[in-house]
Structures are given as C-alpha cells and as structure tokens.
Design a protein around this motif. Structure first.
Motif, PDB file in Angstrom:
ATOM      1  N   ARG A 106       0.827  -1.197   0.000  1.00  0.00           N
ATOM      2  CA  ARG A 106       0.000   0.000   0.000  1.00  0.00           C
ATOM      3  C   ARG A 106       0.871   1.260   0.000  1.00  0.00           C
ATOM      4  NH1 ARG A 106      -3.912  -0.193   4.655  1.00  0.00           N
ATOM      5  NH2 ARG A 106      -4.461  -2.130   3.602  1.00  0.00           N
ATOM      6  N   HIS A 107       1.946   1.233   0.792  1.00  0.00           N
ATOM      7  CA  HIS A 107       2.865   2.365   0.839  1.00  0.00           C
ATOM      8  C   HIS A 107       3.506   2.582  -0.533  1.00  0.00           C
ATOM      9  CE1 HIS A 107       5.876   5.141   2.378  1.00  0.00           C
ATOM     10  NE2 HIS A 107       6.786   4.423   1.737  1.00  0.00           N
ATOM     11  N   ALA A 108       3.962   1.499  -1.158  1.00  0.00           N
ATOM     12  CA  ALA A 108       4.595   1.609  -2.480  1.00  0.00           C
ATOM     13  C   ALA A 108       3.604   2.160  -3.506  1.00  0.00           C
ATOM     14  CB  ALA A 108       5.121   0.247  -2.928  1.00  0.00           C
ATOM     15  N   ALA A 109       2.354   1.716  -3.446  1.00  0.00           N
ATOM     16  CA  ALA A 109       1.336   2.221  -4.371  1.00  0.00           C
ATOM     17  C   ALA A 109       1.089   3.704  -4.143  1.00  0.00           C
ATOM     18  CB  ALA A 109       0.044   1.426  -4.204  1.00  0.00           C
ATOM     19  N   THR A 110       1.043   4.127  -2.894  1.00  0.00           N
ATOM     20  CA  THR A 110       0.854   5.548  -2.578  1.00  0.00           C
ATOM     21  C   THR A 110       2.032   6.368  -3.082  1.00  0.00           C
ATOM     22  OG1 THR A 110      -0.443   4.977  -0.627  1.00  0.00           O
ATOM     23  CG2 THR A 110       0.474   7.191  -0.692  1.00  0.00           C
ATOM     24  N   GLU A 111       3.241   5.860  -2.860  1.00  0.00           N
ATOM     25  CA  GLU A 111       4.436   6.551  -3.338  1.00  0.00           C
ATOM     26  C   GLU A 111       4.419   6.682  -4.854  1.00  0.00           C
ATOM     27  OE1 GLU A 111       7.448   7.704  -1.624  1.00  0.00           O
ATOM     28  OE2 GLU A 111       5.961   7.762  -0.019  1.00  0.00           O
ATOM     29  N   GLU A 112       4.040   5.617  -5.541  1.00  0.00           N
ATOM     30  CA  GLU A 112       3.980   5.651  -7.003  1.00  0.00           C
ATOM     31  C   GLU A 112       2.921   6.641  -7.480  1.00  0.00           C
ATOM     32  OE1 GLU A 112       3.256   2.713 -10.826  1.00  0.00           O
ATOM     33  OE2 GLU A 112       3.507   1.833  -8.840  1.00  0.00           O
ATOM     34  N   THR A 113       1.773   6.661  -6.822  1.00  0.00           N
ATOM     35  CA  THR A 113       0.709   7.603  -7.176  1.00  0.00           C
ATOM     36  C   THR A 113       1.190   9.038  -6.993  1.00  0.00           C
ATOM     37  OG1 THR A 113      -0.989   6.012  -6.529  1.00  0.00           O
ATOM     38  CG2 THR A 113      -1.658   8.312  -6.636  1.00  0.00           C
ATOM     39  N   GLU A 114       1.863   9.302  -5.893  1.00  0.00           N
ATOM     40  CA  GLU A 114       2.392  10.649  -5.644  1.00  0.00           C
ATOM     41  C   GLU A 114       3.425  11.036  -6.695  1.00  0.00           C
ATOM     42  OE1 GLU A 114       1.410  13.002  -3.498  1.00  0.00           O
ATOM     43  OE2 GLU A 114      -0.213  11.634  -2.954  1.00  0.00           O
ATOM     44  N   ALA A 115       4.292  10.120  -7.063  1.00  0.00           N
ATOM     45  CA  ALA A 115       5.308  10.395  -8.082  1.00  0.00           C
ATOM     46  C   ALA A 115       4.654  10.692  -9.432  1.00  0.00           C
ATOM     47  CB  ALA A 115       6.272   9.228  -8.208  1.00  0.00           C
ATOM     48  N   LEU A 116       3.639   9.903  -9.788  1.00  0.00           N
ATOM     49  CA  LEU A 116       2.932  10.139 -11.050  1.00  0.00           C
ATOM     50  C   LEU A 116       2.191  11.466 -11.022  1.00  0.00           C
ATOM     51  CD1 LEU A 116       1.557   6.547 -11.763  1.00  0.00           C
ATOM     52  CD2 LEU A 116       3.394   7.747 -12.984  1.00  0.00           C
ATOM     53  N   ARG A 117       1.604  11.807  -9.900  1.00  0.00           N
ATOM     54  CA  ARG A 117       0.900  13.074  -9.760  1.00  0.00           C
ATOM     55  C   ARG A 117       1.877  14.247  -9.927  1.00  0.00           C
ATOM     56  NH1 ARG A 117      -1.833  12.620  -4.848  1.00  0.00           N
ATOM     57  NH2 ARG A 117      -3.523  11.656  -6.001  1.00  0.00           N
ATOM     58  N   ALA A 118       3.044  14.150  -9.298  1.00  0.00           N
ATOM     59  CA  ALA A 118       4.049  15.209  -9.418  1.00  0.00           C
ATOM     60  C   ALA A 118       4.534  15.332 -10.855  1.00  0.00           C
ATOM     61  CB  ALA A 118       5.223  14.923  -8.480  1.00  0.00           C
ATOM     62  N   GLU A 119       4.728  14.193 -11.503  1.00  0.00           N
ATOM     63  CA  GLU A 119       5.157  14.215 -12.904  1.00  0.00           C
ATOM     64  C   GLU A 119       4.086  14.847 -13.791  1.00  0.00           C
ATOM     65  OE1 GLU A 119       6.584  11.142 -16.438  1.00  0.00           O
ATOM     66  OE2 GLU A 119       6.118  10.356 -14.447  1.00  0.00           O
ATOM     67  N   GLN A 120       2.839  14.513 -13.532  1.00  0.00           N
ATOM     68  CA  GLN A 120       1.751  15.078 -14.325  1.00  0.00           C
ATOM     69  C   GLN A 120       1.650  16.584 -14.115  1.00  0.00           C
ATOM     70  OE1 GLN A 120      -0.087  13.327 -16.637  1.00  0.00           O
ATOM     71  NE2 GLN A 120      -0.675  15.410 -17.252  1.00  0.00           N
ATOM     72  N   LEU A 121       1.813  17.053 -12.890  1.00  0.00           N
ATOM     73  CA  LEU A 121       1.807  18.490 -12.618  1.00  0.00           C
ATOM     74  C   LEU A 121       2.933  19.193 -13.370  1.00  0.00           C
ATOM     75  CD1 LEU A 121       1.007  18.616  -8.794  1.00  0.00           C
ATOM     76  CD2 LEU A 121      -0.466  19.380 -10.670  1.00  0.00           C
ATOM     77  N   LEU A 122       4.103  18.571 -13.394  1.00  0.00           N
ATOM     78  CA  LEU A 122       5.237  19.144 -14.113  1.00  0.00           C
ATOM     79  C   LEU A 122       4.946  19.207 -15.607  1.00  0.00           C
ATOM     80  CD1 LEU A 122       8.169  20.186 -13.939  1.00  0.00           C
ATOM     81  CD2 LEU A 122       8.893  17.818 -14.264  1.00  0.00           C
ATOM     82  N   LEU A 123       4.375  18.125 -16.138  1.00  0.00           N
ATOM     83  CA  LEU A 123       4.032  18.112 -17.567  1.00  0.00           C
ATOM     84  C   LEU A 123       2.968  19.165 -17.888  1.00  0.00           C
ATOM     85  CD1 LEU A 123       3.945  14.266 -18.236  1.00  0.00           C
ATOM     86  CD2 LEU A 123       5.672  15.909 -19.034  1.00  0.00           C
ATOM     87  N   ASP A 124       1.964  19.281 -17.025  1.00  0.00           N
ATOM     88  CA  ASP A 124       0.909  20.275 -17.241  1.00  0.00           C
ATOM     89  C   ASP A 124       1.489  21.686 -17.215  1.00  0.00           C
ATOM     90  OD1 ASP A 124      -0.922  18.237 -17.412  1.00  0.00           O
ATOM     91  OD2 ASP A 124      -1.762  18.536 -15.387  1.00  0.00           O
ATOM     92  N   GLU A 125       2.362  21.965 -16.240  1.00  0.00           N
ATOM     93  CA  GLU A 125       2.967  23.288 -16.125  1.00  0.00           C
ATOM     94  C   GLU A 125       3.825  23.591 -17.350  1.00  0.00           C
ATOM     95  OE1 GLU A 125       6.140  25.551 -13.267  1.00  0.00           O
ATOM     96  OE2 GLU A 125       4.791  24.089 -12.343  1.00  0.00           O
ATOM     97  N   THR A 126       4.576  22.579 -17.799  1.00  0.00           N
ATOM     98  CA  THR A 126       5.415  22.751 -18.983  1.00  0.00           C
ATOM     99  C   THR A 126       4.542  23.034 -20.209  1.00  0.00           C
ATOM    100  OG1 THR A 126       7.058  21.255 -18.068  1.00  0.00           O
ATOM    101  CG2 THR A 126       7.173  21.670 -20.428  1.00  0.00           C
ATOM    102  N   ALA A 127       3.446  22.325 -20.330  1.00  0.00           N
ATOM    103  CA  ALA A 127       2.554  22.530 -21.473  1.00  0.00           C
ATOM    104  C   ALA A 127       1.916  23.916 -21.430  1.00  0.00           C
ATOM    105  CB  ALA A 127       1.484  21.458 -21.486  1.00  0.00           C
ATOM    106  N   ILE A 128       1.518  24.353 -20.240  1.00  0.00           N
ATOM    107  CA  ILE A 128       0.906  25.684 -20.104  1.00  0.00           C
ATOM    108  C   ILE A 128       1.926  26.770 -20.451  1.00  0.00           C
ATOM    109  CG2 ILE A 128      -0.001  27.342 -18.426  1.00  0.00           C
ATOM    110  CD1 ILE A 128      -1.383  24.954 -17.072  1.00  0.00           C
ATOM    111  N   ARG A 129       3.151  26.642 -19.961  1.00  0.00           N
ATOM    112  CA  ARG A 129       4.185  27.633 -20.268  1.00  0.00           C
ATOM    113  C   ARG A 129       4.498  27.664 -21.759  1.00  0.00           C
ATOM    114  NH1 ARG A 129       8.687  27.753 -15.506  1.00  0.00           N
ATOM    115  NH2 ARG A 129       7.202  28.043 -13.817  1.00  0.00           N
ATOM    116  N   GLN A 130       4.533  26.480 -22.339  1.00  0.00           N
ATOM    117  CA  GLN A 130       4.820  26.419 -23.778  1.00  0.00           C
ATOM    118  C   GLN A 130       3.672  27.065 -24.563  1.00  0.00           C
ATOM    119  OE1 GLN A 130       5.323  22.478 -25.350  1.00  0.00           O
ATOM    120  NE2 GLN A 130       6.616  23.193 -26.999  1.00  0.00           N
ATOM    121  N   ALA A 131       2.429  26.815 -24.130  1.00  0.00           N
ATOM    122  CA  ALA A 131       1.278  27.411 -24.817  1.00  0.00           C
ATOM    123  C   ALA A 131       1.303  28.924 -24.654  1.00  0.00           C
ATOM    124  CB  ALA A 131      -0.012  26.828 -24.269  1.00  0.00           C
ATOM    125  N   LEU A 132       1.634  29.411 -23.475  1.00  0.00           N
ATOM    126  CA  LEU A 132       1.690  30.856 -23.239  1.00  0.00           C
ATOM    127  C   LEU A 132       2.809  31.493 -24.047  1.00  0.00           C
ATOM    128  CD1 LEU A 132       1.029  31.087 -19.409  1.00  0.00           C
ATOM    129  CD2 LEU A 132      -0.531  31.720 -21.271  1.00  0.00           C
TER     130      LEU A 132
END
Length: 138
Positions: A106-132
């Motif tokens: 359960r801990h490993a799954a939570t850690e993986e979810t958090e890592a994926l969430r952080a990666e997605q936020l980074l990708l979203d921010e990068t996409a928004i900056r590129q669009a701007l």
C-alpha cells in the motif's frame, strides 16, 4: 517520497517467520521419526509368538515389547502436539509478515501515485508555459 517506516519491523517479522518455519520442520521430522519408531515396535510386537517351551520368557518378552510400543505411542502423541503447536506458531508469524507486506504494498502504491501526480503536474505546467510562450510570440 519517504521510505517505508516499518522496514525494521518487517525484517524482524520475517526472521521470526523463518525461525517458526524451521521449528515446524524440526517438529515434523521428530514426529515422523517417532511414527517410524512406533511402527517398528508394533511390527516387532506383532511378529513375536508365544513359545510353548518357555512360556514365561515369551510372555515377559511380549510385555517388554508392549511397554516399548506404549512408550513410543505416547512419544508420538507428544511429538504430534508439538508439531501442531509449531504449525500454529508458524501460521501466526506468517500472518504478521503478510500484514506488514500488505502495508508495504500500500505504501509503495501511494508513493507511485504521488510520483505520477508530481510528474503530471510538471508536464501540465510545462505545457501551459509552452502554450503561453507560443501565444505571446504571435
């Protein structure tokens, strides 16, 4: 991301399970040896016959064999109880390990979810900056 905080306890529980498994194997081996001994005494008792020429000696011999058979039967009962107790202890130790295994999963799954969430936020921010940036260049 943090490490699994129960790692030390998990190692300890695994060691306890290994010890319990070894004790169970030992108890089962002792039970098997006791069963062979009891069966051997039973076979010796069954193969003796009462000799008419020396009846008293034959009766004494059979009584001694019966005593050995009775002792080996009692010992087998004791070894069976020990093996059953060792099985209960191993089962308890195994259950404790499995509980911590599930927490670790359960801990490993939570850690993986958090890592994926952080990666997605980074990708979203990068996409928004590129669009701007692209929009500002127009």
């Amino acid at each position: 991301m943090t490490g699994f905080r129960l790692t030390g306890l998990h190692r300890l529980r695994r060691l306890e399970e290994e010890r319990a498994a070894a004790a169970l194997a030992q108890a089962n081996a002792e039970r098997a040896a006791a069963r062979r001994r009891r069966d051997e005494h039973a076979q010796n008792l069954a193969s003796t016959s009462l000799d008419e020429h020396d009846f008293a000696v034959a009766v004494a011999g059979r009584a001694a064999l019966f005593g050995l058979y009775s002792e080996s039967t009692a010992y087998l009962t004791l070894m069976t109880q020990r093996a059953e107790q060792a099985g209960v202890e191993w089962s308890g130790a195994r259950t404790a390990v499995r509980m911590i295994d599930k927490l670790a999963e359960r801990h490993a799954a939570t850690e993986e979810t958090e890592a994926l969430r952080a990666e997605q936020l980074l990708l979203d921010e990068t996409a928004i900056r590129q669009a701007l940036t692209t929009e500002g260049d127009r």
